[in-house]
Design an enzyme around this catalytic site. Structure first.
Site, PDB file in Angstrom:
ATOM      1  N   LEU A 133      90.978 -44.002 101.339  1.00 14.28           N
ATOM      2  CA  LEU A 133      90.575 -42.602 101.129  1.00 14.28           C
ATOM      3  C   LEU A 133      91.125 -41.712 102.234  1.00 14.28           C
ATOM      4  CD1 LEU A 133      86.873 -43.242 100.099  1.00 14.28           C
ATOM      5  CD2 LEU A 133      88.700 -42.401  98.633  1.00 14.28           C
ATOM      6  N   GLY A 134      91.717 -42.362 103.259  1.00  9.64           N
ATOM      7  CA  GLY A 134      92.276 -41.559 104.338  1.00  9.64           C
ATOM      8  C   GLY A 134      92.165 -42.291 105.662  1.00  9.64           C
ATOM      9  N   ARG A 135      92.809 -41.735 106.636  1.00 14.64           N
ATOM     10  CA  ARG A 135      92.850 -42.361 107.966  1.00 14.64           C
ATOM     11  C   ARG A 135      92.180 -41.432 108.972  1.00 14.64           C
ATOM     12  NH1 ARG A 135      96.457 -44.091 111.375  1.00 14.64           N
ATOM     13  NH2 ARG A 135      97.640 -42.161 111.322  1.00 14.64           N
ATOM     14  N   LYS A 192      90.537 -41.042 113.212  1.00 18.12           N
ATOM     15  CA  LYS A 192      90.990 -41.345 114.584  1.00 18.12           C
ATOM     16  C   LYS A 192      90.983 -42.853 114.813  1.00 18.12           C
ATOM     17  CE  LYS A 192      87.690 -38.822 116.416  1.00 18.12           C
ATOM     18  NZ  LYS A 192      87.259 -37.818 115.431  1.00 18.12           N
ATOM     19  N   HIS A 223      90.595 -46.636 109.078  1.00 19.22           N
ATOM     20  CA  HIS A 223      90.772 -46.183 107.695  1.00 19.22           C
ATOM     21  C   HIS A 223      89.441 -46.148 106.961  1.00 19.22           C
ATOM     22  CE1 HIS A 223      94.734 -47.554 108.876  1.00 19.22           C
ATOM     23  NE2 HIS A 223      95.265 -46.989 107.812  1.00 19.22           N
ATOM     24  N   ASP A 229      79.445 -30.716 116.016  1.00 26.89           N
ATOM     25  CA  ASP A 229      80.845 -30.796 115.582  1.00 26.89           C
ATOM     26  C   ASP A 229      80.995 -30.360 114.131  1.00 26.89           C
ATOM     27  OD1 ASP A 229      83.435 -33.351 115.954  1.00 26.89           O
ATOM     28  OD2 ASP A 229      83.459 -31.174 115.973  1.00 26.89           O
TER      29      ASP A 229
HETATM   30  C1  LIG Z   1      83.080 -42.983 113.277  1.00 27.77           C
HETATM   31  O1  LIG Z   1      83.149 -42.605 111.922  1.00 27.77           O
HETATM   32  C2  LIG Z   1      81.940 -42.079 111.424  1.00 27.77           C
HETATM   33  C3  LIG Z   1      82.006 -41.807 109.943  1.00 27.77           C
HETATM   34  O2  LIG Z   1      83.111 -40.976 109.695  1.00 27.77           O
HETATM   35  C4  LIG Z   1      83.530 -40.814 108.395  1.00 27.77           C
HETATM   36  C5  LIG Z   1      82.804 -41.222 107.284  1.00 27.77           C
HETATM   37  C6  LIG Z   1      83.329 -41.079 106.007  1.00 27.77           C
HETATM   38  C7  LIG Z   1      84.584 -40.512 105.824  1.00 27.77           C
HETATM   39  C8  LIG Z   1      85.316 -40.074 106.929  1.00 27.77           C
HETATM   40  C9  LIG Z   1      84.781 -40.218 108.214  1.00 27.77           C
HETATM   41  O3  LIG Z   1      85.407 -39.828 109.352  1.00 27.77           O
HETATM   42  C10 LIG Z   1      86.607 -39.073 109.268  1.00 27.77           C
HETATM   43  C11 LIG Z   1      87.737 -39.963 108.817  1.00 27.77           C
HETATM   44  O4  LIG Z   1      87.675 -41.171 108.975  1.00 27.77           O
HETATM   45  N1  LIG Z   1      88.816 -39.366 108.184  1.00 27.77           N
HETATM   46  C12 LIG Z   1      89.114 -37.936 108.323  1.00 27.77           C
HETATM   47  C13 LIG Z   1      89.727 -40.111 107.311  1.00 27.77           C
HETATM   48  C14 LIG Z   1      89.172 -40.343 105.924  1.00 27.77           C
HETATM   49  C15 LIG Z   1      88.663 -39.100 105.232  1.00 27.77           C
HETATM   50  N2  LIG Z   1      87.566 -39.355 104.316  1.00 27.77           N
HETATM   51  C16 LIG Z   1      87.880 -39.250 102.917  1.00 27.77           C
HETATM   52  C17 LIG Z   1      86.743 -39.454 101.982  1.00 27.77           C
HETATM   53  C18 LIG Z   1      86.826 -39.184 100.638  1.00 27.77           C
HETATM   54  N3  LIG Z   1      85.662 -39.510 100.024  1.00 27.77           N
HETATM   55  C19 LIG Z   1      84.798 -40.001 100.974  1.00 27.77           C
HETATM   56  N4  LIG Z   1      83.532 -40.457 100.822  1.00 27.77           N
HETATM   57  C20 LIG Z   1      82.894 -40.871 101.910  1.00 27.77           C
HETATM   58  N5  LIG Z   1      83.433 -40.860 103.159  1.00 27.77           N
HETATM   59  C21 LIG Z   1      84.689 -40.412 103.335  1.00 27.77           C
HETATM   60  C22 LIG Z   1      85.435 -39.965 102.218  1.00 27.77           C
HETATM   61  N6  LIG Z   1      85.195 -40.355 104.586  1.00 27.77           N
END
Ligand SMILES: COCCOc1ccc2cc1OCC(=O)N(C)CCCNCc1c[nH]c3ncnc(c13)N2
EC number: 2.7.11.1
Length: 278
Positions: A21-23, A25, A28, A138
């Site tokens: 779903l993306g990358r 810091k 993934h 944030d």
């Molecule tokens: C330490 O981390 C704490 C939790 O951080 C995240 C939880 C869930 C996330 C993204 C999180 O951090 C940002 C990150 O990894 N990106 C910007 C890359 C991926 C983008 N998400 C795309 C995405 C699409 N549908 C989703 N449904 C649920 N979660 C998602 C996404 N992403």
């Protein structure tokens, strides 16, 4: 049951992993399906090596602790976590409509109805967090996701803290930092009101209010609260009034979140269900 799932030891074998779903810091994020329940989740995979070298293990532990106890329709659920030799896995609610910032880039700026609907749901989520003595610190488009029905979800609690331990650490983009954080002074929940004001401006104009080429200029504009409203796109006086009451240097004079929900611009524009249907 909920209790059982919280106690359960998850492993990678419990999931079928789908597309990335993306990358972020530190790793993934993948779509995944829990095999027993067929429940679709997001699985964020973080590499222990990277967490160690960036010294953010404690921050991640705090984030997991905080987010796993928060239950709100506009806060992305953290269902649990597990780890193996090299990685830490976060089991998260899946937001089907993805990242808000991509949607903002696509639309350039949001309509007043869409912006007000998002701002109101974020205000309700922050009121809930502040009620539990959690400040997010944030709030920016990159940390916001959109659920299947178009509802907003705050994710990535990497910088949230319980208000009794206020560590000042610079993080990510400066645009959202309120004056007291730029000055690394003491700060409280009113930092989230400032960031929500910045976000509201960016929803309506497509750029944050104090953007400048150089960091030093952004700092200066934040400290001066050098707030200007460009002639285009056309934005109502009510929206400008709300933003002007949130972007106030004196933290105690910023509009409290519950007052925001009663502001005419929110009353006239926000969809009561908190969902913006495209
Ligand atoms: C330490 O981390 C704490 C939790 O951080 C995240 C939880 C869930 C996330 C993204 C999180 O951090 C940002 C990150 O990894 N990106 C910007 C890359 C991926 C983008 N998400 C795309 C995405 C699409 N549908 C989703 N449904 C649920 N979660 C998602 C996404 N992403």
């Amino acid at each position: 049951t909920e209790a059982a799932s919280e106690k359960k030891r998850w492993t990678l074998n419990d999931f079928d992993i789908g597309k990335p779903l993306g990358r972020g810091k530190f790793g993934h994020v993948y779509i995944a399906r829990e095999k027993r329940s067929n429940h679709i989740v997001a699985l964020k995979v973080l590499f222990k090596s990277q967490l160690k070298q960036s010294q953010v293990e404690h921050q991640l532990r705090r984030e997991v602790e905080i987010q796993s106890h928060l239950r709100h329709p506009n806060i992305l659920r953290l269902y649990g976590y597990f780890y193996d030799q090299k990685r830490v896995y976060l089991i998260l609610e899946y937001a089907a409509k993805g990242e808000l910032y991509k949607e903002l880039q696509r639309c350039k700026h949001f309509s007043e109805r869409r912006a007000a609907t998002y701002v109101a749901s974020l205000a309700r989520a922050l009121i809930y967090c502040h009620g539990k003595h959690v400040i997010h610190r944030d709030i920016k488009p990159e940390n916001l996701l959109i659920g299947a029905q178009g509802e907003l979800k705050i994710a990535d609690f990497g910088w949230s803290v319980h208000t009794f331990n206020r560590r000042q650490t610079m993080c990510g983009t400066l645009d959202y930092l309120p004056p007291e954080m730029v000055e690394s002074a003491e700060h409280d929940a009113s930092v989230d009101i400032w960031s929500l004001g910045i976000l509201c401006y960016e929803f309506l104009y497509g750029v944050p209010p104090f953007e400048a080429k150089e960091h030093s200029d952004t700092y200066k504009r934040i400290l001066l609260v050098d707030l200007k409203f460009p002639p285009k796109p056309i934005v109502s006086a009510a929206a400008k009034d709300l933003i002007s009451q949130m972007l106030v240097r004196e933290t105690s004079k910023r509009m409290p979140l519950h007052k925001l929900l009663e502001h005419p611009w929110i009353i006239q524009n926000a969809d009561p269900s908190g969902v913006y249907r495209v």
